[in-house]
Design an enzyme around this catalytic site. Sequence first.
Site, PDB file in Angstrom:
ATOM      1  CE1 TYR A 180       1.267   1.282   4.515  1.00 48.63           C
ATOM      2  CE2 TYR A 180       0.535   0.811   2.279  1.00 48.63           C
ATOM      3  CZ  TYR A 180       1.024   0.377   3.504  1.00 48.63           C
ATOM      4  OH  TYR A 180       1.273  -0.956   3.710  1.00 48.63           O
ATOM      5  CB  CYS A 181       5.061   6.344   4.998  1.00 53.32           C
ATOM      6  SG  CYS A 181       4.721   8.115   5.011  1.00 53.32           S
ATOM      7  CB  THR A 182       4.814   5.992  10.052  1.00 59.55           C
ATOM      8  OG1 THR A 182       5.590   4.826   9.820  1.00 59.55           O
ATOM      9  CG2 THR A 182       4.311   5.997  11.495  1.00 59.55           C
ATOM     10  CB  ILE A 209      -0.279   3.987   9.204  1.00 50.88           C
ATOM     11  CG1 ILE A 209       0.263   3.360   7.932  1.00 50.88           C
ATOM     12  CG2 ILE A 209      -0.966   2.930  10.072  1.00 50.88           C
ATOM     13  CD1 ILE A 209       1.496   2.499   8.156  1.00 50.88           C
TER      14      ILE A 209
END
Length: 323
Positions: A180-182, A209
Site C-alpha cells: 500500500y501507499c498514499t 490509503i
Amino acid sequence: MENTTNNYKVILYYCYAEIENPDEFRDEHHLFCIKLDVRGRIIIAKEGLNGTVSGSIEACDAYMEAVKSDPRFSHVEFKEEFHPSHTFKKLNVRVKPEIVHSGLSHLNPRKRTGAYVEPEEFRKMIKEEEDLVILDVRSNYEHELGRFKNAVTLDIENFRDFPEKITELEQYKGKKIVTYCTGGIKCEKASAYLLEQGFDNVYQLHGGIIKYGLEAEGEDFEGKCYVFDNRLAVDVNKVNPTIVSKCFVCDTTSDRMVNCANPTCNVHVPICEKCGEEMEGACSQECKEHPEKRPYNGTGYYQKATNGYNPLKGFQGKLDKVK
C-alpha cells in the site's frame, strides 16, 4: 460524498497509459488546466500521467470529465476530497522519464502488476487473515506519521530505494503480501517488482490509503496520512483513530506535521504546537538560529516563493485555442 461548506476539491490520480508525444501533450494539458484554474503538480511521461490538483468543484469536475473522455485514460480513477480553498498556489505540469521515480522503468504495470484488493475487502483481510503481510512502500517521513496496524515498513528516504530492500523482504516469500501507499501509484511498480523477483502471492491496495479512507472509513490505519500539498497531513481513520508519531523535538505524542522553518534543512517532521512556538517552526536549535530561517506562521507550511511565476509564460496567445 458529503459536503457542506467546502467549495473546492483536491483530486489525486494516476494512470498508466501510452503517451506517444509527452511534450506536446504537456503543452495542451498545461493550457487546459490554466483555463479551468486547476492548480497542482502533474507529471507526464511516455508511460502515463500522475497528478494531485485542486480547484473549484466545477473546475475539478470538468477536469475529470475531460481526462476520462480521452480513450487512453478512460480507466483512470480519481480520489476526491472537499476543501475550503485551493491547496496549491501554482500549476506545475512537467515531463519526466517516469510518472513516479522508481528506477524500475523496465516494468510495465499494464502488463503485469499485483492484483487489486478493494478497500472493503482489505478491511476484512486485516481482521481475518493472521499471516497477512501488509507492506508499506512509502518513505520514512510518511510511514512514521501514519501506517496500517502491524504493517511492515522500510527504512527508505525515497521510493527509488525500494529495490535495495528486496533482500529484507525475502523472509515473506510464499506469504500473501498486500502493498500500500498514499494513492496507489507506487504499488503498481512495487508489486510488479516483487513479482519479477519471485514473490508469487502479491496484491496491492487499490487506490491506496486515500481511497481506503473514503470507502472503508480508514479503519485500523494508525496516525495521519502524509499528502503532497499544503495540508501536509490528513485524517484517514473514522472508526478507531490513534496517534503513532512523536514530536521530533520533545518526543511527546503528536501528529502535527511541520516543514522545518530552515529552508536549507526543510525536513518534514511532527512537531507539537508548544515546540513549534518555542522553536519558531525549526526542528532543532541549529535550525532555529540559522540566518536563512523563515518566519514561523504557526502552520509549519511554507509556500515556495513565486518569483514572478506566470503560468502563461511561453504560451501567450494560445489560451483561446484550448477547447
